[in-house]
Scaffold this active site. Structure first.
Site, mmCIF file in Angstrom:
data_model
loop_
_atom_site.group_PDB
_atom_site.id
_atom_site.type_symbol
_atom_site.label_atom_id
_atom_site.label_comp_id
_atom_site.label_asym_id
_atom_site.label_seq_id
_atom_site.Cartn_x
_atom_site.Cartn_y
_atom_site.Cartn_z
ATOM 1 N N THR A 68 0.839 -1.092 0.061
ATOM 2 C CA THR A 68 -0.123 -0.065 0.048
ATOM 3 C C THR A 68 0.934 1.384 0.016
ATOM 4 O O THR A 68 2.100 1.058 -0.132
ATOM 5 C CB THR A 68 -1.107 -0.085 1.088
ATOM 6 O OG1 THR A 68 -2.076 0.998 1.023
ATOM 7 C CG2 THR A 68 -0.205 -0.122 2.522
ATOM 8 N N LYS A 72 3.557 1.492 -3.864
ATOM 9 C CA LYS A 72 2.991 0.849 -4.833
ATOM 10 C C LYS A 72 3.721 0.678 -6.196
ATOM 11 O O LYS A 72 3.747 -0.027 -6.907
ATOM 12 C CB LYS A 72 1.707 1.031 -5.043
ATOM 13 C CG LYS A 72 0.618 0.416 -4.093
ATOM 14 C CD LYS A 72 -1.014 0.832 -4.704
ATOM 15 C CE LYS A 72 -1.779 0.412 -3.598
ATOM 16 N NZ LYS A 72 -3.346 0.504 -3.644
ATOM 17 N N GLY A 135 -3.112 7.134 -8.308
ATOM 18 C CA GLY A 135 -2.887 5.907 -8.312
ATOM 19 C C GLY A 135 -4.204 5.000 -8.665
ATOM 20 O O GLY A 135 -4.214 4.155 -9.405
ATOM 21 N N TYR A 232 -14.784 4.475 0.996
ATOM 22 C CA TYR A 232 -15.835 3.553 1.720
ATOM 23 C C TYR A 232 -16.084 3.892 2.954
ATOM 24 O O TYR A 232 -16.417 3.210 3.739
ATOM 25 C CB TYR A 232 -15.165 2.172 1.640
ATOM 26 C CG TYR A 232 -13.737 2.005 1.648
ATOM 27 C CD1 TYR A 232 -12.902 2.152 3.214
ATOM 28 C CD2 TYR A 232 -12.666 1.973 0.516
ATOM 29 C CE1 TYR A 232 -11.921 2.111 3.473
ATOM 30 C CE2 TYR A 232 -11.434 1.886 0.772
ATOM 31 C CZ TYR A 232 -10.998 1.888 2.044
ATOM 32 O OH TYR A 232 -9.459 1.830 2.299
HETATM 33 P P1 NAP Z 1 -3.900 9.798 -5.114
HETATM 34 O O1 NAP Z 1 -3.187 8.900 -5.809
HETATM 35 O O2 NAP Z 1 -3.413 10.626 -4.192
HETATM 36 O O3 NAP Z 1 -4.899 10.634 -6.033
HETATM 37 C C1 NAP Z 1 -5.806 11.549 -5.656
HETATM 38 C C2 NAP Z 1 -6.543 12.070 -6.975
HETATM 39 O O4 NAP Z 1 -7.551 12.908 -6.310
HETATM 40 C C3 NAP Z 1 -5.752 13.052 -7.669
HETATM 41 O O5 NAP Z 1 -6.051 13.094 -8.919
HETATM 42 C C4 NAP Z 1 -5.902 14.363 -6.888
HETATM 43 O O6 NAP Z 1 -5.734 15.588 -7.809
HETATM 44 C C5 NAP Z 1 -7.296 14.290 -6.634
HETATM 45 N N1 NAP Z 1 -7.880 15.100 -5.571
HETATM 46 C C6 NAP Z 1 -7.292 15.214 -4.398
HETATM 47 N N2 NAP Z 1 -8.008 16.180 -3.587
HETATM 48 C C7 NAP Z 1 -8.847 16.824 -4.489
HETATM 49 C C8 NAP Z 1 -9.850 17.672 -4.495
HETATM 50 N N3 NAP Z 1 -10.185 18.189 -2.945
HETATM 51 N N4 NAP Z 1 -10.605 18.076 -5.358
HETATM 52 C C9 NAP Z 1 -10.348 17.691 -6.631
HETATM 53 N N5 NAP Z 1 -9.453 16.519 -6.797
HETATM 54 C C10 NAP Z 1 -8.843 16.074 -5.749
HETATM 55 O O7 NAP Z 1 -5.113 8.855 -4.320
HETATM 56 P P2 NAP Z 1 -5.354 7.449 -4.664
HETATM 57 O O8 NAP Z 1 -4.684 6.306 -4.305
HETATM 58 O O9 NAP Z 1 -5.867 7.600 -6.236
HETATM 59 O O10 NAP Z 1 -6.827 7.184 -3.970
HETATM 60 C C11 NAP Z 1 -7.962 8.174 -4.308
HETATM 61 C C12 NAP Z 1 -9.068 7.675 -3.399
HETATM 62 O O11 NAP Z 1 -9.413 6.234 -3.698
HETATM 63 C C13 NAP Z 1 -8.943 7.798 -1.816
HETATM 64 O O12 NAP Z 1 -9.925 8.101 -1.443
HETATM 65 C C14 NAP Z 1 -8.394 6.132 -1.628
HETATM 66 O O13 NAP Z 1 -8.994 5.984 -0.443
HETATM 67 C C15 NAP Z 1 -9.664 5.475 -2.390
HETATM 68 N N6 NAP Z 1 -9.108 4.127 -2.763
HETATM 69 C C16 NAP Z 1 -10.179 3.271 -2.424
HETATM 70 C C17 NAP Z 1 -9.586 1.886 -3.047
HETATM 71 C C18 NAP Z 1 -10.708 0.832 -2.349
HETATM 72 O O14 NAP Z 1 -10.439 -0.512 -2.508
HETATM 73 N N7 NAP Z 1 -11.936 1.182 -2.466
HETATM 74 C C19 NAP Z 1 -8.467 1.496 -3.489
HETATM 75 C C20 NAP Z 1 -7.615 2.544 -3.733
HETATM 76 C C21 NAP Z 1 -7.941 3.883 -3.423
HETATM 77 P P3 NAP Z 1 -4.199 16.502 -7.467
HETATM 78 O O15 NAP Z 1 -3.225 15.813 -7.821
HETATM 79 O O16 NAP Z 1 -4.636 17.564 -8.403
HETATM 80 O O17 NAP Z 1 -4.334 16.763 -6.080
#
Ligand code: NAP
Length: 289
Positions: A68, A72, A135, A232
């Site tokens: 995690t 990753k 990611g 979630y």
């Molecule tokens: P990440 O790599 O940090 O990417 C986050 C994305 O969201 C980026 O594109 C970021 O854009 C955007 N973002 C962040 N804050 C924002 C805001 N206030 N307004 C608009 N866009 C915003 O995170 P990630 O690993 O992809 O995870 C994203 C979400 O998915 C998290 O909530 C995580 O918990 C969830 N997730 C869930 C699972 C599951 O199994 N259900 C698995 C993986 C992730 P900028 O770069 O412009 O900040």
């Protein structure tokens, strides 16, 4: 949990921090239900210690592990082999031992698709909108492509980041299929979308009263659009509540979490695993974060 013996196989999750991970709860519930001779433990591994941890795992006979944040991507050069999906997505979430050493794959991608595959849709006619380009969005985009969606529209707030996201799919089978947009273009796209995925943390505990798109946008959706929130915690998110009020079919991130974990455990144990037990274990904790 069963008795830990000299024969017990070691599984775990590496991340930093890792204290909040519920993967141990989910995996140990399934291991215990199956009576399998394994245990799954959290390993807090700082970024600078990753290589030492991976070679230490080899030395002490760890059978497999989840990966995690923040490891990753950085784990990839430390592995002997990765699957085509992990290569395409550029991230590994599950690692196991083979005759050739460590092999990695991306089970987030499979976890994302699992609840969608249960739905009776012709994905070749469905246009997805993905909010965010981090990611998780990479696994979502690859998942939409694997389902058969003809084009995938990704929205973000930073032009530079959108451009490099687009660039990252060049010379892959998704070149020309992934399209990126500024958020101002969302209103025009919304009526065409059959699937809208929130791949941002917006709406996640503790700031639960925010939406990843203006509420007004949800009124432009077609009836029965699938709205999928990777978040979630809480369940449901405000985004899913509002989407449902506007006639959407909703999916929350818990199922992705459960299904990616189930795919990983299937790999490590080489057998079918009790997905319901894993889901119940997460729900029982009441704090799936
Ligand atoms: P990440 O790599 O940090 O990417 C986050 C994305 O969201 C980026 O594109 C970021 O854009 C955007 N973002 C962040 N804050 C924002 C805001 N206030 N307004 C608009 N866009 C915003 O995170 P990630 O690993 O992809 O995870 C994203 C979400 O998915 C998290 O909530 C995580 O918990 C969830 N997730 C869930 C699972 C599951 O199994 N259900 C698995 C993986 C992730 P900028 O770069 O412009 O900040």
């Amino acid at each position: 949990m069963g008795m830990i013996r000299g024969t017990t196989g070691l599984l775990g999750v590496i991340g930093y921090p890792v204290e909040h991970s519920l993967s141990p709860v989910m995996h140990n519930a399934a291991i215990s239900y199956l009576g399998a001779d394994y245990v799954y433990v959290p390993f807090p591994v700082k970024p600078d210690d990753l290589a030492a941890a991976v070679s230490g795992f080899r030395a002490i006979g760890v059978k497999g592990f989840s990966v995690t944040i923040p490891h990753k991507q950085t784990i990839i050069p430390l592995l002997n082999e990765i699957t085509g999906e992990a290569q395409l997505i550029g991230a590994v979430s599950t690692v196991w031992r083979t005759d050739r050493g460590w092999k990695g794959t991306n089970t987030d991608f499979q976890g994302f698709m699992a609840p969608l595959k249960e739905m009776d849709r012709d994905w070749r006619n469905i246009i997805p909108i993905v909010l965010g380009h981090g990611g998780a969005a990479r696994a979502v985009v690859a998942g939409c492509h694997a389902l058969g969606c003809p084009e995938i529209h990704v929205f973000g707030r930073s032009g530079n980041k959108l451009a490099s996201f687009l660039q990252s799919w060049c010379e892959t089978p998704l070149q020309g299929i992934v399209k990126v947009h500024a958020r101002e273009e969302l209103q025009g796209m919304m009526p065409q979308a059959g699937l809208v995925v929130n791949a941002t943390p917006v709406g996640m505990h503790p700031i639960i009263d925010e939406l990843p798109v203006a509420e007004e946008m949800l009124r432009h959706m077609k009836p029965e659009t699938i709205v999928y929130d990777l978040v979630y915690n809480p369940r449901p998110t405000l985004f899913l509540q509002k989407a449902q009020e506007n006639g959407a079919i909703t999916v929350d991130g818990l199922e992705m979490l459960v299904q990616q974990g189930a795919k990983a455990l299937e790999i490590w144990l080489s057998r079918a695993v009790p997905v319901d037990i894993m889901r119940e274990a997460l729900i029982r904790t009441g704090r799936p974060e």
